[in-house]
Design a protein around this motif. Structure first.
Motif, PDB file in Angstrom:
ATOM      1  N   THR A 134      78.948  53.995  61.270  1.00 55.17           N
ATOM      2  CA  THR A 134      80.343  54.294  61.599  1.00 55.17           C
ATOM      3  C   THR A 134      81.286  53.222  61.059  1.00 55.17           C
ATOM      4  O   THR A 134      80.943  52.036  61.030  1.00 55.17           O
ATOM      5  CB  THR A 134      80.492  54.406  63.131  1.00 55.17           C
ATOM      6  N   TRP A 166      81.940  49.571  62.031  1.00 54.72           N
ATOM      7  CA  TRP A 166      82.253  49.099  63.379  1.00 54.72           C
ATOM      8  C   TRP A 166      81.470  49.868  64.429  1.00 54.72           C
ATOM      9  O   TRP A 166      80.888  50.905  64.160  1.00 54.72           O
ATOM     10  CB  TRP A 166      83.763  49.078  63.639  1.00 54.72           C
ATOM     11  N   PHE A 167      81.489  49.308  65.622  1.00 54.67           N
ATOM     12  CA  PHE A 167      80.724  49.832  66.753  1.00 54.67           C
ATOM     13  C   PHE A 167      79.230  49.811  66.491  1.00 54.67           C
ATOM     14  O   PHE A 167      78.498  50.689  66.952  1.00 54.67           O
ATOM     15  CB  PHE A 167      81.219  51.239  67.163  1.00 54.67           C
ATOM     16  N   ILE A 168      78.776  48.806  65.752  1.00 53.01           N
ATOM     17  CA  ILE A 168      77.366  48.733  65.388  1.00 53.01           C
ATOM     18  C   ILE A 168      76.608  48.052  66.539  1.00 53.01           C
ATOM     19  O   ILE A 168      76.666  46.825  66.722  1.00 53.01           O
ATOM     20  CB  ILE A 168      77.189  48.000  64.032  1.00 53.01           C
ATOM     21  N   GLN A 369      80.444  56.486  77.631  1.00 50.68           N
ATOM     22  CA  GLN A 369      80.103  56.560  76.210  1.00 50.68           C
ATOM     23  C   GLN A 369      79.269  57.796  75.863  1.00 50.68           C
ATOM     24  O   GLN A 369      79.195  58.207  74.699  1.00 50.68           O
ATOM     25  CB  GLN A 369      79.345  55.309  75.778  1.00 50.68           C
ATOM     26  N   VAL A 373      79.039  58.823  71.922  1.00 48.55           N
ATOM     27  CA  VAL A 373      78.057  58.184  71.055  1.00 48.55           C
ATOM     28  C   VAL A 373      77.124  59.230  70.414  1.00 48.55           C
ATOM     29  O   VAL A 373      76.824  60.245  71.032  1.00 48.55           O
ATOM     30  CB  VAL A 373      77.268  57.116  71.858  1.00 48.55           C
ATOM     31  N   GLU A 378      82.527  67.606  71.401  1.00 47.09           N
ATOM     32  CA  GLU A 378      83.269  68.637  70.662  1.00 47.09           C
ATOM     33  C   GLU A 378      82.593  68.926  69.314  1.00 47.09           C
ATOM     34  O   GLU A 378      82.536  70.069  68.867  1.00 47.09           O
ATOM     35  CB  GLU A 378      84.724  68.198  70.413  1.00 47.09           C
TER      36      GLU A 378
END
Ligand SMILES: Cc1cc2nc3c(=O)[nH]c(=O)nc-3n(C[C@H](O)[C@H](O)[C@H](O)COP(=O)(O)OP(=O)(O)OC[C@H]3O[C@@H](n4cnc5c(N)ncnc54)[C@H](O)[C@@H]3O)c2cc1C
Length: 400
Positions: A134, A166-168, A369, A373, A378
């Protein structure tokens, strides 16, 4: 149709349950066993991991030849659920994200040399790993194939990486990274996966992103790649197979989230049920009030719906199917069931539910989350719609 576990898996499940009860649950209320990010401390973790190995319950998802238990996906579902009756459970068994998904991917698609160098140390618990896909906007999020900006350019026998992720999860504590980068603009075959080590020059952690919930070891980080050089030997699968690798990884990895979340949801409900059994209000125990019974009954029902979807997806994955729609269904339903169970337990515990005297508030913040995650709910519904459109009446077929 047989919903029973094999005797071997059921016996292992019972042993995991007993282990969690005896050795892990007591750590939840021991402040000395926590790190600064509300997770189990490294010292406490090391001690429990040694006991897990002694007990022969280590890494159930890995083959016996690598030091695991060699279970299929159905067996994993039964064990993972039991592990996550404790908020600290999965990491103690080396069955937490993102390591478990990374191990399963490397085991499936790595070359023998790649497995020896990159996989075995993760299985042994000697190092941790991250999966870097991401990116911050305008880069890759829900749509990795269409939006990825991180590039890998071939120079001789080396790939040069530039970009930002990011969000790793786990990046601040990881040594082994699986990185997804763009190698062409083709919509299907534009991405490729690479392996790199923490100590390789040409990349850095820009920041550990503050989040609302408790953190995995190594947090959730923003990474900058500014000329990292990766030898072609550290390319995972063929050039252009990045999306395929991601799908192979996420199929089972997404489902392992569901397996773990079901265990957490069951624990939350146990805490709710325990409180209403004894607590008196208006001349009765809370459990004698019909509206309390309905809340708990409905939360239990949603957990069981999630378990059935998870087990069906597990069974299909074990039979060699990608189980895309089944995994999507399980992910959507279990994320909601987790919320409902924790929210119900907090409500029924009254003020105690809002306190830190139980793990419910920890779970409540963690659980938000689940709907984001590994694909937002959706997006999974969009996947289901696309399958429905493509498959027509075959959408509803039985079997694999
Ligand atoms: C705790 C946590 C850990 C994570 N760990 C990792 C990790 O280790 N490695 C990694 O690579 N990534 C990781 N991620 C990132 C995660 O996979 C992404 O957040 C997720 O894929 C969504 O991408 P995004 O955040 O860019 O949302 P966006 O793509 O910006 O989407 C925002 C929202 O738009 C809506 N939306 C998007 N597409 C559609 C659609 N087609 N139809 C309808 N609505 C839609 C959804 O509601 C979605 O939540 C993690 C995220 C979290 C929260």
């Amino acid at each position: 149709m047989d919903f029973a576990l094999t005797a071997e898996v059921d016996a292992l499940r019972a042993r995991v349950r007993a282990f969690v009860e005896t050795h892990i649950l007591p750590l939840e209320s021991d402040p000395t066993a926590r790190d600064d990010h509300e997770n189990i401390s490294e010292a406490a973790l090391e001690a429990v991991r040694a006991r897990v190995k002694e007990a022969g319950l280590w890494a159930p998802q890995m083959p016996r030849s690598r030091g695991g238990l060699g279970l299929g996906v159905v067996g994993m579902a039964a064990l993972y659920e039991e592990m996550n009756r404790s908020i600290f459970g999965p990491v103690c068994f080396n069955a937490a994200a993102p390591d478990d998904g990374n191990m399963m991917l490397l085991e499936k698609v790595g070359t023998p040399e790649q497995k020896a160098r990159w996989l075995q140390p993760i299985v042994d618990g000697a190092v941790r790993s991250s999966f870097a896909m991401t990116e911050p906007r305008p880069g890759s999020g829900s749509d990795p194939a269409g939006m990825m900006l991180t590039r890998a350019e071939k120079k001789g026998d080396t790939w040069v990486i530039t970009g930002r992720k990011w969000f790793i999860t786990g990046a601040a504590a990881a040594s082994h990274f699986i990185l997804v980068a763009r190698t062409s603009d083709d919509p299907r075959t534009g991405l490729t996966c690479f392996l790199h080590h923490r100590d390789d020059p040409g990349w850095r952690i820009e920041r550990r992103i503050p989040i609302m919930g408790p953190e995995e070891h190594g947090g959730h980080c923003e990474l900058v790649y500014e000329g990292l050089e990766i030898p072609d030997a550290n390319r995972l699968m063929n050039v252009g197979d990045g999306l395929k690798a991601t799908q192979i990884r996420l199929g089972t990895a997404r489902l392992t989230h569901c397996m773990r979340w079901l265990g957490m949801a069951r624990r939350a409900l146990e805490i709710g049920a325990e409180y209403v059994r004894d607590r008196q209000a208006f001349g009765h125990t809370l459990s004698e009030h019909e509206s309390v019974q309905t809340l708990l009954g409905d939360a239990a029902l949603q957990i069981e719906v999630g378990r059935l979807l998870t087990m069906k997806a597990a069974w299909k994955l074990e039979a060699g199917d990608f189980a895309r729609k089944e995994v999507s269904m399980a992910k959507i339903v279990v994320a909601d069931a987790l919320h409902q169970a924790i929210d119900t337990a907090i409500q029924l515990n009254g003020a105690r539910g809002y306190s830190k005297d139980t793990p419910l508030e920890w779970m409540y913040r963690y659980a938000r989350q689940a709907r984001l995650v590994d694909g937002a709910s959706e997006v999974h519904k969009m996947v289901l719609f696309r399958s429905l459109q493509k498959e027509g009446k075959d959408f509803w077929s039985w079997g694999v």
